[in-house]
Design a protein around this motif. Sequence first.
Motif, mmCIF file in Angstrom:
data_model
loop_
_atom_site.group_PDB
_atom_site.id
_atom_site.type_symbol
_atom_site.label_atom_id
_atom_site.label_comp_id
_atom_site.label_asym_id
_atom_site.label_seq_id
_atom_site.Cartn_x
_atom_site.Cartn_y
_atom_site.Cartn_z
ATOM 1 N N CYS A 935 0.847 -1.186 0.000
ATOM 2 C CA CYS A 935 0.000 0.000 0.000
ATOM 3 C C CYS A 935 0.884 1.238 0.000
ATOM 4 N N SER A 937 0.758 3.729 1.851
ATOM 5 C CA SER A 937 0.740 4.274 3.214
ATOM 6 C C SER A 937 -0.105 5.540 3.282
ATOM 7 N N CYS A 938 -0.589 5.802 4.475
ATOM 8 C CA CYS A 938 -1.418 6.997 4.698
ATOM 9 C C CYS A 938 -1.387 7.275 6.192
ATOM 10 N N ARG A 940 -3.040 6.156 8.426
ATOM 11 C CA ARG A 940 -3.345 4.985 9.268
ATOM 12 C C ARG A 940 -2.148 4.050 9.413
ATOM 13 N N THR A 941 -1.120 4.283 8.636
ATOM 14 C CA THR A 941 -0.014 3.323 8.559
ATOM 15 C C THR A 941 0.666 3.136 9.919
ATOM 16 N N MET A 967 1.016 -4.321 3.936
ATOM 17 C CA MET A 967 -0.051 -3.336 4.101
ATOM 18 C C MET A 967 0.075 -2.631 5.452
ATOM 19 N N GLY A 968 -0.184 -1.328 5.441
ATOM 20 C CA GLY A 968 0.078 -0.515 6.618
ATOM 21 C C GLY A 968 -0.879 -0.679 7.769
ATOM 22 N N ASN A 972 -7.890 -1.389 6.206
ATOM 23 C CA ASN A 972 -8.103 -1.673 4.786
ATOM 24 C C ASN A 972 -7.168 -2.735 4.247
ATOM 25 N N GLY A 973 -6.068 -2.938 4.936
ATOM 26 C CA GLY A 973 -5.044 -3.835 4.408
ATOM 27 C C GLY A 973 -5.568 -5.180 3.937
HETATM 28 S S1 SF4 Z 1 -3.783 -0.255 3.836
HETATM 29 FE FE1 SF4 Z 1 -4.160 1.074 5.599
HETATM 30 S S2 SF4 Z 1 -2.229 2.148 5.850
HETATM 31 FE FE2 SF4 Z 1 -2.173 1.344 3.804
HETATM 32 S S3 SF4 Z 1 -2.954 3.020 2.525
HETATM 33 FE FE3 SF4 Z 1 -4.689 1.666 3.013
HETATM 34 S S4 SF4 Z 1 -5.605 2.597 4.811
HETATM 35 FE FE4 SF4 Z 1 -3.556 3.485 4.617
#
Ligand code: SF4
Length: 1032
Positions: A935, A937-938, A940-941, A967-968, A972-973
Motif C-alpha cells: 500500500c 501508506s497513509c 493509518r499506517t 499493508m500498513g 483496509n489492508g
Molecule cells: S492499507 Fe491502511 S495504511 Fe495502507 S494506505 Fe490503506 S488505509 Fe492506509
Amino acid sequence: MNFSTRLAEKLPGILPAPSSPLLRKGVPELRFFSIAANHSRRLRWGLQKKMVWSFQRADVCVANSSCLVHPATEAYAQEAIEAIKSEKVIAVPTDTLYGFACDACSLEAVTRIYEIKGRKLTSPLAICVGDVLDIKRVATTNHLPHGLLDSLLPGPVTLVLQRGESSILEKTLNAGIDTIGVRVPDCEFIREVARGSGSVLALTSANLSGDRSSVCVQDFESLWQHCAFVYDGGLLPSGRAGSTIVDLSKVGKYKIIRPGSAKQATVAILENAFSIACSPLAFSYFDSLREMATGVLPAPFSGVKSPDSKLGFAKSMNFVRICDLRNLRSAGRRVSVIRNSNQGSDLAELQPASEGSPLLVPRQKYCESLHKTVRRKTRTVMVGNVALGSEHPIRIQTMTTSDTKDVAATVDEVMRIADRGADIVRITVQGKKEADACFEIKDKLVQLNYNIPLVADIHFAPAVALRVAECFDKIRVNPGNFADRRAQFETIEYTEDEYQSELQHIEKVFTPLVEKCKKYGRAMRIGTNHGSLSDRIMSYYGDSPRGMVESAFEFARICRKLDYHNFVFSMKASNPVIMVQAYRLLVAEMYVHGWDYPLHLGVTEAGEGEDGRMKSAIGIGTLLQDGLGDTIRVSLTEPPEEEIDPCRRLANLGTKAAQLQQGVAPFEEKHRHYFDFQRRTGDLPVQKEGEEVDYRGVLHRDGSVLMSISLDQLKAPELLYRSLATKLVVGMPFKDLATVDSILLRELPPVDDQVARLALKRLIDVSMGVIAPLSEQLTKPLPNAMVLVNLKELSGGAYKLLPEGTRLAVSVRGDEPYEELEILKSIEATMILHDVPFNEDKVSRVHAARRLFEFLSENSVNFPVIHHIEFPTGIHRDELVIHAGTYAGALLVDGLGDGLMLEAPDQDFDFLRNTSFNLLQGCRMRNTKTEYVSCPSCGRTLFDLQEISAEIREKTSHLPGVSIAIMGCIVNGPGEMADADFGYVGGSPGKIDLYVGKTVVKRGIAMTGATDALIGLIKEHGRWVDPPVADE
Ligand code: SF4
C-alpha cells in the motif's frame, strides 16, 4: 399447515411417519431405509465431515412406491435412472444441496431445467458423472497432475475444465462455452443414477434462480410439480453454500470461482499437495465477464422492439436482463441492432456471445472511438476551485501519509505536494479526532494561501464523513465499506428481500452525506476497490469487474435519486488487467444509461520504484489511450510528492494523444475482447526437419523478452552472457527463468571476428534467437541467424536470396494499406516485430497494433507479435517506463502480443531487460520474480512501510509465482491485499499480523521478528526456495 399435512394434501401416496421429525401425524404404515454409509470420504475431507451425505441419512418413510416423492435409496435408483433415460427432470440430494438433474445430452430436458428455474439461458449448467474416471469422457484432464482428481473427488467441489475435442457432450449444452463444470458428489444415490443412465447428468441447484438454495425437499416444494420424481435424502447438513467451484482449465493454475463449502480444503489440496498456483487471471466460466456482456441493459430498454427475434426482458434490480436469446441467430456475421423507444444513448449492437455461438449478446461501447484517442465527454465536477472533466486538463493528485491528527505535519506535507504541482490532495480521516483536525488543517492552509482542494478519505465511518464534509472539498466513499460491515469473505446466500433490505440500509446511511454535500457544494468520489467489495456484492457477482461496477452504481443511484451529480467514479484494483476491465465496463454501462460522470483513475497498491510506475502506466496509460480518465493518481510506496512526476508524465501522454487524436484510419474491430482477458497466443516455433539448431527457445510461451545488442558488447562475451541473464557454467551460457529469449544485432560482426562469432554461436546453441537485418545477413552471413525484413523487402522478393528455410522476423507498422499486409498471408515468419517510430505524432502505436491484430485474426495468421519500441536518445527513465507500460501494456492487457523488445541507445542494458520482464509480469504474463502488493501508506499506517518493504523485498525477491502483500493497517489492508498469497499487515503499533490469503494466521508479532516469521510462513506452506547462488 405443517409439512405433513401439506404433503398429504398434495401427494396422497405419502403418509407421515410418527418417528420422523418432519412427519409427526398420520397412519403408521411405514418403511424405513438404512443403507451403510460410505465413511471413507470423511477421512479425506476432514473438516467437511458434516457435509458428507450417504444412504444412511435416507431414513424417510413412504407408503408406496407410486408417489412423486421417494426416498433417495438404492431401491429407487432404478426408477430414477429410467426417468433420466426418458428425458425427465428429477430432484436429487447431493453432498451439498438438492439439485435438479436430467440427461445432459437431452436438449428437451435441459431446456426444461432452465424453464423450471427461470434461469438465463446464458448461464451454463454443470454436469455430474458417476465416477472420477468418467470425467475424461467429458473434459480434458491430461494437464492435471496424477492423483489430483482422486484427491478432490468425490466431494463438494465443481471442477471447471476444458471440454476438449473428444468430449461426448452435446455441443448444444452451454453453447459457445468451451469449459464445463464437472461434479462427482460424495452421494451414492446420484452417482448410482449417473452410472445407470449411461449418459451424463446435467445438474443444477433445485430452486428458482436467485432464490436461496435447498437443503431439504420442502425448500423447493413449489417446484415439485415440474419434476418426474423428487428423491428425499432428508436435511442436508452442509449449509447453503453449495459446492466449491474451482477452475482448473489452465495448466498449473487454479481459480476459485465460488468459495462454496470446501474452499479451504480445496485450496490446501491444490497448493500443498499438487503445487498448483492461484491464478489472478479472469477465466471465462461463470465469471462475470459473460454476465457483463449478457447483462444487461437498463430499465428503459423494456420498450425494445425487434421484429426478427423473440427477445424477452425481465426487470431485476434496476436492470433489464435479456432472458431469451435462444431463438436468435447471428446470420453469419450480421450484427443485429435493437433500439429503445426512449431517446438517449440507448443503442445496443448485438454480436455472437463467442465465435460461432448462436447466442447474441449486446456489444457494448466502452470509449468514444476504437481507432483513435478521443476523450470521452463528461460533465464538469467542481472540487473546490478545481474543475474536473473532459473540458478540463487531466488533474493529478496524491494522498498524505502523515498522521492526520498531527496538523503541522499534514499541513507541511500538503504544501510540499502542492508545490510539486498536484491539483488535489487526499487525506485519510479515520475518526472524530481526525475530522476535528481537518478543520485546523484547512484553516492553516488557507492562512498560508494554499487553496488546493482537500479530499477526505473515508472508510467505515459515515458520521465522520458528515462532519468533515463541512470543511473539505470532496469526500471519497468506498461503497464496499461505507454502510456495510467489513466483508467476511464468505459466501452468503441472499434472498431478493435480504438484498433489497441491505440496499435500503445503504440509502438510509448514505442519504445524509449526499444531502450535506449538496448543501455545501462538495464533490464526492464513489471509489470502488476490487479488494473491498461487500459480502452482498460478492454473493451476487463475486470479486469481479461486474461486481465493482454494481457496487458503485448502488451509491450512484442514490445520488441521482437525490438529484446530486457532483461526483466522479473510480474502479481501482492492484491487478491492472482487472482494473482496466472494470473501468471499461463502468463506462460501457454509463453509455447505456446516458451518464457522463468523470473518472478518477488509479492502480492500488502498485508498490514502489519502477514496479509501481510500471503497473500504474499499464492500467492508467491503457485507459488514457482510449480517452478515458479525468483525474489520476499513481500510488507508490514512496513519499507522496514523488508520485507527482510520474503522474504528470502519464497525464501528458494521455493529453497529447487526445489533443492530436492519435490513431489510424477507421477499421472494424471484431476480435478484441474489451471486457475479459483472452490471450491471442501466436504459434511458437517448432523444430523443422534439417534445422541444425533448436529454434524452439527463441520465444517463450508466457511472453518473450528480446534485446538489441551492439558490436561492443560482443567484445566481452562473459559480460554479455551475464547481461542477458544466462546462467554461466565454466564460462558457457545456459538459459534460465529470466534469460533474454532472443537478441537483435543491427550490425553483424565481420566474418573474421572469431571472438564475436563464437559468442553468438554459443548463444544460438542454447536456443537463443539471433536476429540480423537482411542486408547484414546477405553481406556477412551468420550461420543459423534469423533475418529481419520489412514488408517492402518481402514484396520485393529480396529475402529469396537467403538460403531456403531461413527464419524470418518481419517488421510491420500496422497502419499500412491492407494490400501491403496481404503478403503476410503467403509467407512463413517466426515472429512479427510491431514497430511504429517513437516520434510519430498522428499515428497511435496502440491503435496501429490493434489494426494489425485484427488483420491477423481475420485472416487466421498466427505469427507471434513482439512489441518493439525504439526510444530516442536522452529519454528520462521514468518517461521510458511510462511509455513502455502504456504502449505495450495497453495491448498486452487485451491479450494482444507475445513479447517485447525495448531499445534505447543510452540506457543501461540491465534496466531495459528488467523493465521488459516487469512489464510482462505487470500484465500477468511471465512471472520471473516475487509479486509484491504494497500500500502507498497513509495516516493509518502503523510502521515504516518503505523501510519494511525494502527489507522484505531484499529477503524474498527470488520467489517467482509467490505474491506478498505489505499493508500498513488492518482497517483496509486485508481487504485490499487482492489475491496475494501471504500478507504482512500492521495490526497495532509495533505489532504485525500475518496472513495466508485473506486469513489471519499469526497475530501481534513483534516488528523485530516479523519478517523472519513471514519467511517461516512461506516455508511452512512449501513456497520457499533458497536464493540462487551467484555464478562461479
Ligand atoms: S492499507 Fe491502511 S495504511 Fe495502507 S494506505 Fe490503506 S488505509 Fe492506509
